[in-house]
Scaffold this motif. Sequence first.
Motif, mmCIF file in Angstrom:
data_model
loop_
_atom_site.group_PDB
_atom_site.id
_atom_site.type_symbol
_atom_site.label_atom_id
_atom_site.label_comp_id
_atom_site.label_asym_id
_atom_site.label_seq_id
_atom_site.Cartn_x
_atom_site.Cartn_y
_atom_site.Cartn_z
ATOM 1 N N ARG A 65 0.840 -1.200 0.000
ATOM 2 C CA ARG A 65 0.000 0.000 0.000
ATOM 3 C C ARG A 65 0.875 1.251 0.000
ATOM 4 N N ASN A 66 2.123 1.089 0.410
ATOM 5 C CA ASN A 66 3.080 2.196 0.462
ATOM 6 C C ASN A 66 4.222 1.879 -0.485
ATOM 7 N N GLU A 67 4.800 2.903 -1.046
ATOM 8 C CA GLU A 67 5.968 2.721 -1.892
ATOM 9 C C GLU A 67 6.987 3.796 -1.533
ATOM 10 N N VAL A 68 8.214 3.372 -1.270
ATOM 11 C CA VAL A 68 9.285 4.330 -1.014
ATOM 12 C C VAL A 68 9.724 4.860 -2.368
ATOM 13 N N VAL A 69 9.515 6.138 -2.577
ATOM 14 C CA VAL A 69 9.814 6.748 -3.865
ATOM 15 C C VAL A 69 11.265 7.194 -3.918
#
Length: 177
Positions: free
Chosen positions: A142-146
Amino acid sequence: GDYIDLQPWGIAGLLKGVVEREGGVDLVLLGKQSIDSDCGQTGPLLAGLLNAPQATFAAKVTREDDGSFIVDRETDAGTETIKLKPTTTAPAIITCDLRLNTPRYPTMPNIMKAKKKPVEVISLEDMVNELGLSMEQIISPRNEVVEVYEPPPRKEGELVGSVEELLGKLKEKGLVA
């Protein structure tokens, strides 16, 4: 399997299923954050999924005679005291700060007794199936480290010899009147 990529949403979903499976749970204690993503989201997400009362960063927890929990929590402004009242359908969810507990060291007889106790080990796949969830629900990110980057270097500070000199420098820079 390697479950290092489990994110707070998936973990909260699993814990919700466990709480519902166990039934009669009135308190769930979690750490305030994990060492993998350092998000601090699992406890609040679990409380949201269960529609349960929550307190975060607990430094002290006491149980009242009426079944409620009094939680002293650390905030930027100081210590705040919250009263949580679990219901028959929703436990109190508390995330714990490191000040909550002073570890005790077990005695040798208790270590030997503990070795004889059965420990239930459930694989992620079995747990997901037993709780009626899908692996997609649990492991989909659900989260992505950009991006991760270092902050810009700070300017070197100046040493001053007195309060008057400090005030002069601050006035010079327009930071105080």
